[in-house]
Design a protein around this motif. Structure first.
Motif, PDB file in Angstrom:
ATOM      1  N   THR A 153       0.831  -1.208   0.000  1.00  0.00           N
ATOM      2  CA  THR A 153       0.000   0.000   0.000  1.00  0.00           C
ATOM      3  C   THR A 153       0.862   1.253   0.000  1.00  0.00           C
ATOM      4  O   THR A 153       1.756   1.405   0.811  1.00  0.00           O
ATOM      5  N   HIS A 154       0.558   2.100  -0.921  1.00  0.00           N
ATOM      6  CA  HIS A 154       1.244   3.389  -0.939  1.00  0.00           C
ATOM      7  C   HIS A 154       0.189   4.453  -0.695  1.00  0.00           C
ATOM      8  O   HIS A 154      -0.452   4.915  -1.624  1.00  0.00           O
ATOM      9  N   LYS A 155      -0.026   4.774   0.537  1.00  0.00           N
ATOM     10  CA  LYS A 155      -1.011   5.803   0.866  1.00  0.00           C
ATOM     11  C   LYS A 155      -0.446   7.152   0.461  1.00  0.00           C
ATOM     12  O   LYS A 155       0.637   7.534   0.902  1.00  0.00           O
ATOM     13  N   VAL A 156      -1.150   7.821  -0.383  1.00  0.00           N
ATOM     14  CA  VAL A 156      -0.685   9.130  -0.820  1.00  0.00           C
ATOM     15  C   VAL A 156      -1.123  10.170   0.203  1.00  0.00           C
ATOM     16  O   VAL A 156      -2.290  10.257   0.549  1.00  0.00           O
ATOM     17  N   ARG A 157      -0.152  10.895   0.700  1.00  0.00           N
ATOM     18  CA  ARG A 157      -0.424  11.950   1.679  1.00  0.00           C
ATOM     19  C   ARG A 157      -0.574  13.278   0.956  1.00  0.00           C
ATOM     20  O   ARG A 157       0.132  13.534  -0.022  1.00  0.00           O
ATOM     21  N   VAL A 158      -1.449  14.101   1.436  1.00  0.00           N
ATOM     22  CA  VAL A 158      -1.628  15.407   0.799  1.00  0.00           C
ATOM     23  C   VAL A 158      -1.420  16.536   1.809  1.00  0.00           C
ATOM     24  O   VAL A 158      -1.576  16.343   3.006  1.00  0.00           O
ATOM     25  N   THR A 159      -1.066  17.691   1.291  1.00  0.00           N
ATOM     26  CA  THR A 159      -0.918  18.879   2.127  1.00  0.00           C
ATOM     27  C   THR A 159      -2.148  19.762   1.899  1.00  0.00           C
ATOM     28  O   THR A 159      -2.954  19.487   1.008  1.00  0.00           O
ATOM     29  N   GLN A 160      -2.231  20.833   2.656  1.00  0.00           N
ATOM     30  CA  GLN A 160      -3.359  21.755   2.483  1.00  0.00           C
ATOM     31  C   GLN A 160      -3.342  22.370   1.081  1.00  0.00           C
ATOM     32  O   GLN A 160      -4.389  22.613   0.487  1.00  0.00           O
ATOM     33  N   ASP A 161      -2.134  22.588   0.538  1.00  0.00           N
ATOM     34  CA  ASP A 161      -2.025  23.145  -0.823  1.00  0.00           C
ATOM     35  C   ASP A 161      -2.579  22.164  -1.861  1.00  0.00           C
ATOM     36  O   ASP A 161      -3.270  22.565  -2.796  1.00  0.00           O
ATOM     37  N   ASP A 162      -2.248  20.878  -1.692  1.00  0.00           N
ATOM     38  CA  ASP A 162      -2.764  19.840  -2.604  1.00  0.00           C
ATOM     39  C   ASP A 162      -4.289  19.818  -2.555  1.00  0.00           C
ATOM     40  O   ASP A 162      -4.959  19.701  -3.582  1.00  0.00           O
ATOM     41  N   ILE A 163      -4.825  19.928  -1.328  1.00  0.00           N
ATOM     42  CA  ILE A 163      -6.283  19.891  -1.153  1.00  0.00           C
ATOM     43  C   ILE A 163      -6.909  21.090  -1.856  1.00  0.00           C
ATOM     44  O   ILE A 163      -7.946  20.965  -2.525  1.00  0.00           O
ATOM     45  N   ARG A 164      -6.271  22.240  -1.721  1.00  0.00           N
ATOM     46  CA  ARG A 164      -6.777  23.463  -2.371  1.00  0.00           C
ATOM     47  C   ARG A 164      -6.898  23.246  -3.882  1.00  0.00           C
ATOM     48  O   ARG A 164      -7.893  23.614  -4.501  1.00  0.00           O
ATOM     49  N   LYS A 165      -5.846  22.659  -4.461  1.00  0.00           N
ATOM     50  CA  LYS A 165      -5.850  22.408  -5.914  1.00  0.00           C
ATOM     51  C   LYS A 165      -6.965  21.440  -6.291  1.00  0.00           C
ATOM     52  O   LYS A 165      -7.673  21.631  -7.277  1.00  0.00           O
ATOM     53  N   LEU A 166      -7.107  20.388  -5.490  1.00  0.00           N
ATOM     54  CA  LEU A 166      -8.165  19.400  -5.730  1.00  0.00           C
ATOM     55  C   LEU A 166      -9.542  20.047  -5.682  1.00  0.00           C
ATOM     56  O   LEU A 166     -10.403  19.779  -6.520  1.00  0.00           O
ATOM     57  N   LEU A 167      -9.728  20.909  -4.688  1.00  0.00           N
ATOM     58  CA  LEU A 167     -11.020  21.579  -4.511  1.00  0.00           C
ATOM     59  C   LEU A 167     -11.327  22.505  -5.681  1.00  0.00           C
ATOM     60  O   LEU A 167     -12.471  22.597  -6.120  1.00  0.00           O
ATOM     61  N   THR A 168     -10.309  23.176  -6.196  1.00  0.00           N
ATOM     62  CA  THR A 168     -10.507  24.081  -7.329  1.00  0.00           C
ATOM     63  C   THR A 168     -10.996  23.293  -8.539  1.00  0.00           C
ATOM     64  O   THR A 168     -11.896  23.719  -9.246  1.00  0.00           O
ATOM     65  N   LYS A 169     -10.401  22.117  -8.736  1.00  0.00           N
ATOM     66  CA  LYS A 169     -10.778  21.269  -9.878  1.00  0.00           C
ATOM     67  C   LYS A 169     -12.202  20.744  -9.743  1.00  0.00           C
ATOM     68  O   LYS A 169     -12.933  20.615 -10.700  1.00  0.00           O
ATOM     69  N   ARG A 170     -12.565  20.389  -8.514  1.00  0.00           N
ATOM     70  CA  ARG A 170     -13.835  19.699  -8.316  1.00  0.00           C
ATOM     71  C   ARG A 170     -14.898  20.557  -7.662  1.00  0.00           C
ATOM     72  O   ARG A 170     -15.834  20.030  -7.084  1.00  0.00           O
TER      73      ARG A 170
END
Lengths: 104, 139
Positions: A83-100
């Protein structure tokens, strides 16, 4: 457990009275508190892990179930390797939220 | 937050000290904390009772986890403003929350100032989105 001592995360037995603590063990090896739903280390659902894992490692008399322990260790090793759990930062989350971003 | 209208907020968080901190931030933003829940089941029943404008929702909670609560809230009100506030930073968990309608996802390792800004920005963004939708399709 016979006392109300607040034990840190990861403790299987009470540091004051030695009583066995109610805990859930994740497939990654982390010992989570009994009320936790997700593992604090890897984020895996503990309810699913608990359902798949019926046997106890430490019996009430504090003896380890060595067969079960070996099986658990093998499972954890396999899980951690596969298992390679991908960790995200608040910046990554921001980008994800912008897309979705949800629209009304 | 919007000066014309005081936002009504529900806080669902099992840790008392974090709940108090969030309540303090919400109040300092000029919003009103209508209810506080210490577990998922309580969060859901308080949501149904108060119908708050915003829900600050933890994931790791007793009885019912935050993702299950999020799904049920979105089933009740697909326009609900739910902000996840958690220490879980696994991508699949973040994606699951966003896919199920969470408006924002804030990690708990943020500072109080950042949290303050994030909650305020979320509210402004949400209100702007609602306003834009009303202008496009006036009821």
């Amino acid at each position: 457990m016979t006392c109300d001592h607040g034990n840190p995360a990861g403790y299987a037995f009470c540091g004051t009275c030695g009583g066995a603590l109610a805990h859930v063990r994740c497939r990654c090896g982390f010992v989570a508190a009994s009320g936790d739903v997700f593992c604090g280390r890897c984020g895996t659902s503990l309810t699913k892990a608990a359902a798949a894992d019926g046997q106890v490692i430490v019996a009430a008399d504090h003896r380890f179930n060595l067969v079960r322990l070996a099986k658990q260790a093998a499972q954890e090793k396999h899980f951690l390797e596969s298992t390679h759990k991908v960790r995200v930062t608040q910046d990554d989350i921001r980008k994800l939220l912008t897309k979705r971003k949800r629209k009304f | 937050m919007d000066q014309k209208r005081k936002a009504r907020v529900l806080i669902a968080e099992d840790e008392t000290h974090i709940r108090s901190l969030i309540a303090l931030i919400i109040t300092s933003l000029g919003a009103e904390v209508v209810a506080e829940a210490a577990d998922g089941e309580q969060a859901l029943s308080l949501y149904k009772l108060h119908r708050p404008d915003m829900v600050i929702l933890d994931i790791n909670m007793p009885k019912l986890d935050g993702i299950a609560v999020l799904k049920q809230i979105m089933a009740i009100n697909p326009r609900a403003l739910v902000v996840m506030l958690t220490s879980l930073n696994a991508l699949d968990v973040v994606k699951e929350c966003i896919d199920n309608g969470a408006w924002n996802y804030i990690l708990k390792n943020t500072t109080a100032e950042e949290l303050h800004m994030a909650i305020s920005a979320t509210w402004s963004e949400y209100m702007a989105e609602i306003k834009a939708a009303r202008e496009v399709a006036p009821s």
